[in-house]
Design an enzyme around this catalytic site. Sequence first.
Site, mmCIF file in Angstrom:
data_model
loop_
_atom_site.group_PDB
_atom_site.id
_atom_site.type_symbol
_atom_site.label_atom_id
_atom_site.label_comp_id
_atom_site.label_asym_id
_atom_site.label_seq_id
_atom_site.Cartn_x
_atom_site.Cartn_y
_atom_site.Cartn_z
ATOM 1 N N TYR A 171 36.381 38.510 40.283
ATOM 2 C CA TYR A 171 36.705 39.010 38.945
ATOM 3 C C TYR A 171 37.615 38.016 38.217
ATOM 4 C CZ TYR A 171 38.592 42.009 35.253
ATOM 5 O OH TYR A 171 38.972 42.514 34.037
ATOM 6 N N SER B 28 40.426 38.735 30.405
ATOM 7 C CA SER B 28 41.491 39.441 31.124
ATOM 8 C C SER B 28 42.608 38.459 31.424
ATOM 9 C CB SER B 28 40.956 40.013 32.436
ATOM 10 O OG SER B 28 42.016 40.479 33.261
#
Length: 281
Positions: free
Chosen positions: A181, A159
């Site tokens: 995350y 990501s």
Amino acid sequence: MSAPDLSLNNLFNVKGKVALVTGGGTGIGKMIAAALVQNGAKVYIASRKLSVVQEAAAELTAMGPGTCIALQADLGSKAQSVALAEQLKQKESKLHILVNNAGMAWGSNLDDFDEKNGWDRLMALNVKSVFYMTSVLLPLLEAGSAGNQDPARVINISSVAGSACSAEDGLSAPGNGTWSYATSKAAVNHLTRTLALPLARRTIVVNAIAPGVFPSRMTKFGIDHGLSIMEKSQPLGRIGTTEDMAGLALFLCSRASAHITGAVIPIDGGATLNVTGLSKL
């Protein structure tokens, strides 16, 4: 000496390849699975919820000309990764493409961030499973490699959050963020690079895709409530589409990328070039 075949059918051909896409029932995993199936590959998709991948497999197989097969798996531990690998070994003797896409996000207040789910469970799925799925499937990947002109492929889904300077975004409440995350995706980026060298010696290439905003269950709330904010954060002015993801995935799975390994490729509409925009993702 004859000229090389530089046709699209040769450079981007994945027909007859066998692939496994974890978390392949929805979102980015399903986009990649669809790209492979529609170009003649045999694709296994795995998810914790069997009904989700069964529905997706039926939908993708109907598209053809390839096929899609559903497998159930929960990848929070090494043992669960081994169990999925054993399911695959019962069906296939070779694996040409492994897409480590399964993952989760967790966002909450910095002062009261859940340890069990926000850190332990998330890091196990987002990072540990990438390592163990790759390692336990090495025998099948080595069998699927056709040498350094057509190596086996490992693609890790990272990501842009893995290189962002902030875990907060423009849609979250003050003090809330996706601390673990972002950290997990930075770890995936580095794991991709550290795996690339030893696996190159076994003619397996390892690369990562680092998406910005694409439609998925993970981004649904943000898209539903702040699509315009997301679009403004990207210089190209829009979020990603299935075609965008499919194009990059086909490149990384085909002869066209056989000499690329250890790369982390952003696909984010230019957001990583825009520090202000990146902080708002």
